[in-house]
Design an enzyme around this catalytic site. Structure first.
Site, PDB file in Angstrom:
ATOM      1  CB  SER A   1      -1.812  -3.744   1.178  1.00 61.86           C
ATOM      2  OG  SER A   1      -0.701  -4.444   1.695  1.00 61.86           O
TER       3      SER A   1
ATOM      4  CG  HIS B   1       0.109  -6.780   5.063  1.00 58.07           C
ATOM      5  ND1 HIS B   1       0.006  -6.409   6.383  1.00 58.07           N
ATOM      6  CD2 HIS B   1       0.301  -5.637   4.368  1.00 58.07           C
ATOM      7  CE1 HIS B   1       0.139  -5.092   6.479  1.00 58.07           C
ATOM      8  NE2 HIS B   1       0.323  -4.606   5.271  1.00 58.07           N
TER       9      HIS B   1
ATOM     10  N   GLY C   1       0.790  -1.227   0.000  1.00 56.24           N
ATOM     11  CA  GLY C   1       0.000   0.000   0.000  1.00 56.24           C
ATOM     12  C   GLY C   1       0.822   1.276   0.000  1.00 56.24           C
TER      13      GLY C   1
ATOM     14  CB  THR D   1      12.370  -9.517 -10.617  1.00 55.08           C
ATOM     15  OG1 THR D   1      13.641  -9.296 -11.249  1.00 55.08           O
ATOM     16  CG2 THR D   1      11.768 -10.810 -11.118  1.00 55.08           C
TER      17      THR D   1
ATOM     18  CD  GLN E   1      -7.217  -1.181   7.653  1.00 54.41           C
ATOM     19  OE1 GLN E   1      -8.047  -2.063   7.805  1.00 54.41           O
ATOM     20  NE2 GLN E   1      -6.004  -1.272   8.177  1.00 54.41           N
TER      21      GLN E   1
ATOM     22  CB  CYS F   1       2.914   3.176   9.233  1.00 56.76           C
ATOM     23  SG  CYS F   1       2.794   1.742   8.147  1.00 56.76           S
TER      24      CYS F   1
END
Length: 376
Positions: free
Chosen positions: A195, A197, A69, A233, A175, A322
């Site tokens: 994202s 995870h 994200g 990659t 979220q 974060c």
């Protein structure tokens, strides 16, 4: 340890883990290589792109895979600013945006930025946003679901206003991805990020949608991967695993929403003995993600409460991981206009698919016990 921090990250789903291992061992070629081994990886990559695009209701030509994200927010905003709909140097953003949004905005030279606060319900006032627009406004960025209190912003109205004024609209979907079906609203955006995870997929992978009609310029010059959107990659195994997780969680949207509504009500009820000290920051039910509860307990610092809960075997948080790493108050507390002292009292509890009713009751009873002991 009983986990109540699913808004920060989730455990890897077992089926998604199997897909990751299989893709890593059987589709290990570089997707950009021209030989057959690389071609197999490329085919898997494009199948994932098409499947995710279908889940999101977007054109697959505008879907790019990233490391998550934060990178997605950065690259999306840079892409939109490289191809504005009109001339101008003014940006409007939510005050409670994720730190990655604040990070990219803070590094921009020559732009003026207006930050919008929340009202008492944790929502951006659409009329205030309209008043903030100037002829110079080229971008609006507003998070779909706030990661700290779970409020769902009125992005449909915001998108309409942006379209009327020829303004790009970016949204952080991290979220809301896998928790809300936004197939109908996704085409309203110039760009959005997500994202893996947060939906029981692997860490280190995510994606960005940029409207395929936008002729953006790459932030990193000379890159050949993801049609030049980012270098490096492509992580095909993680993308395949994230896609499997997304398919699985999408099939459980309604069931999960109802389960989280019930768990939320149980937790709130369990806090009744100390309700005079508890303030929950939330919106009306149709503008609230039920799996995230942001609250404060009057007179008790959130970090102390988090550590006490940890001592009793419960993992909760004091906001975005974060933001915690920066040793700063949760951004949402500033957007809500809380004083620095009150902001320190903030804690977040978030549910996931493995959360059990009895564990929620135990957490509520433990918080009541901690508060009563503290007050005594």
């Amino acid at each position: 340890m009983i986990y109540f921090d699913f808004a920060a990250t989730t455990p890897l789903d077992s089926d998604a883990a199997e897909v990751f291992v299989q893709a890593s061992t059987e589709f290990y070629g570089n997707a950009s290589s021209l030989h057959d081994v690389g071609g197999q990886s490329q085919d898997l990559l494009e199948n994932c792109r098409e499947e995710l695009a279908n889940l999101l209701g977007i054109n697959k030509k505008g879907l790019y895979f990233t490391s998550g994200g934060s990178e997605g927010n950065f690259l999306a905003i840079e892409a939109l600013l490289s191809a504005p709909k009109k001339a101008g140097k003014h940006i409007i953003a939510g005050m409670a945006e994720h730190s990655s949004i604040h990070g990219v905005l803070n590094r921009l030279d020559g732009y003026s930025i207006t930050y919008l606060p929340f009202n008492s319900s944790g929502l951006i006032d659409v009329e205030e946003l309209g008043r903030a627009i100037t002829p110079e406004t080229v971008l609006v960025t507003v998070q779909h679901v706030n990661s700290e209190i779970g409020t769902i912003q009125p992005i449909g109205e915001i998108a309409r206003i942006c379209k009327e004024h020829d303004i790009h609209f970016h949204s952080d979907f991290v979220q809301s991805f896998g928790k809300i079906d936004f197939k109908k609203i996704a085409p309203l955006f110039s760009s959005f990020s997500f994202s893996g995870h947060k939906i029981y997929g692997p860490k280190g992978v995510g994606g960005v949608y940029v409207d395929s009609s936008i002729s953006w310029r790459a932030f990193f010059p000379g890159g050949s991967h993801e049609r030049g959107f980012r270098p490096g990659t492509v992580n095909v195994p993680a993308i395949a695993s994230m896609t499997a997780a997304a398919q699985k969680i999408h099939d459980q949207l309604v069931q999960s929403h109802d389960q989280f509504l019930e768990l939320r009500a149980i937790l709130v009820k369990s806090l009744d003995p100390i309700k005079e000290f508890v303030h929950i920051f939330e919106a009306a039910a149709d503008s609230q993600l039920p799996s995230i509860i942001g609250l404060r307990i009057s007179g008790i610092e959130g970090q102390w409460m988090m550590l006490e809960c940890n001592r009793y075997g419960f993992a909760i948080s004091t906001g975005s991981a974060c933001q915690i790493g920066m040793q700063a108050p949760a951004k949402v507390t500033q957007a809500l206009g809380l004083s620095p002292q009150v902001a320190k009292e903030f804690i977040r509890i978030s549910f996931g698919k493995t959360t059990q009713t009895e564990d929620v009751v135990k957490l509520g009873e433990t918080i009541v016990e901690i508060v009563n002991n503290y007050k005594r």
